[in-house]
Design an enzyme around this catalytic site. Structure first.
Site, short mmCIF file in Angstrom:
data_model
loop_
_atom_site.label_atom_id
_atom_site.label_comp_id
_atom_site.label_asym_id
_atom_site.label_seq_id
_atom_site.Cartn_x
_atom_site.Cartn_y
_atom_site.Cartn_z
N GLU A 31 21.20 15.69 -5.91
CA GLU A 31 21.94 15.66 -4.75
C GLU A 31 23.64 15.34 -4.86
O GLU A 31 24.03 14.86 -3.97
CB GLU A 31 21.42 14.48 -3.79
N CYS A 40 15.98 12.26 -3.60
CA CYS A 40 15.67 11.90 -5.09
C CYS A 40 14.40 12.76 -5.57
O CYS A 40 14.02 12.44 -6.62
CB CYS A 40 15.45 10.31 -5.19
N HIS A 53 8.69 6.83 -8.32
CA HIS A 53 10.03 6.82 -8.18
C HIS A 53 10.73 5.30 -8.06
O HIS A 53 9.78 4.46 -7.86
CB HIS A 53 10.31 7.52 -6.93
#
Length: 350
Positions: free
Chosen positions: A83, A115, A239
């Site tokens: 991103e 993400c 994550h």
């Protein structure tokens, strides 16, 4: 048809590689400037003036090639998830493909999903190889994350990335995929509109409706579909926007923190966004034993999660030593102050 994503052919990871920039800024230094004393992590990685998501992707891809021991011309797809791409219009994947000598006979594209752009690229690579359209495909996740000066994102937004070369399961694969599952909803927890320099976050949407709901749902569904339990996994990588969230998710799933800590790197390098779980998995592969099973769950704001189950194979014992390990990059550090950090991240606007 069940929810499990499992290709007809078994595929695995032929080579993997990571890269983390050398510079670090301590949370205390950021807090000193803004008068803040509660810190989510210890320090984060900062890209140098000559580094961006593309150069990070190139370094990671080169390390993956070292471990794969293949001709880059045999790679028929390079998909890059980020991103923080340097170009708004121009693919980053073509630059990486050219730099590693993979052009011109291949697919190349840039993926976006906050993400989890890197694991979206990974899902595509798995399907591409399993379909028989490619012998090898490369998926990369890399970011140089930004946070508005003084915002809490500035304490955690780091830099780093990893690359995975996917091929059919064989004696040359370091780990193979048992299956995967993807879960997405429209949840406005984090965004950046066109022409805006820094992202915004939805505060109350960030935790339960976004991260925890998607990560836990994806992990539980994958385990149910595979007939596995938390006890069947030797490691788990989630994550990691900070240190707290992955540990809470693990607790919600009944996974002890000892299985999470080896791949939990955000306390030392920050949240590397698209690279977060991919660098974490690389760190686990650097130490895992053949037969170990790893739960891998990404998260991307907006929002969604990809969950994978991978099993480590014998080839890991040799291949992990063919390129720098994640810990090598983490230990290679130079601490900088806020002034140099702001210059490196181009936060001074004249």
């Amino acid at each position: 048809m069940g929810k499990l994503l499992k290709p007809i052919k078994d595929v695995g990871i032929v080579g993997y590689g990571a890269y983390v920039p050398m510079y670090r800024i301590r949370n205390e230094e950021i807090g000193r400037v803004w008068g803040i004393s509660n810190f989510p992590i210890e320090e984060k990685a900062v890209p140098g003036l000559d580094e961006d998501a593309i150069t990070i992707g190139i370094e990671a891809a080169r390390n993956a090639l070292k471990r794969a021991k293949i001709d880059p011309k045999d790679i028929r797809a390079i998909w890059f998830g980020s991103e923080s791409k340097p170009y708004a219009v121009k693919p980053s994947s073509t630059v990486i493909a050219e730099a590693i000598g993979a052009t011109p006979d291949l697919e190349a594209a840039d993926f976006e999903f906050a993400c989890k752009a890197g694991t979206e690229a990974l899902q595509a690579a798995i399907g591409f190889v399993a379909s028989g359209m490619a012998k090898y495909a490369m998926a990369i996740g890399a970011d140089t994350a930004q946070g508005r000066p003084g915002d809490h994102l500035e304490f955690t937004a780091g830099a780093g990335g990893a690359a995975f070369i996917i091929g059919e399961k064989s004696s040359e694969t370091v780990a193979y995929f048992e299956g995967s599952y993807s879960y997405v909803t429209d949840t406005p927890d984090f965004w950046r509109r066109q022409h805006e320099h820094y992202p915004r976050h939805g505060n109350r949407f960030t935790g339960e409706p976004a991260y925890f709901h998607h990560v836990v749902t994806a992990a539980k569904t994958l385990m149910d579909e595979l007939g596995l339990t938390p006890e069947d996994f030797d490691y788990a990588v989630f994550h990691q926007p900070n240190v707290k969230f992955p540990l809470v998710a693990a607790r919600m799933l009944g996974i002890p923190k000892e299985k999470v800590l080896p791949g939990l790197l955000s306390g030392r390098i920050g949240n590397t966004y698209s690279g977060a779980t991919m660098v974490g998995i690389s760190a686990v592969l650097d130490i895992a034993k053949p037969g170990d099973r790893i739960l891998w769950v990404s998260f991307g704001s907006g929002a969604g999660s990809d969950a994978f189950s991978i099993v480590v194979q014998d080839a890991i014992e040799e291949k992990r030593n063919l390129a720098p390990k994640v810990e090598d990059y983490i230990k290679r550090r130079k601490v900088i102050d806020y002034a140099l950090y702001a210059k490196a991240r181009r936060k001074y606007i004249i």
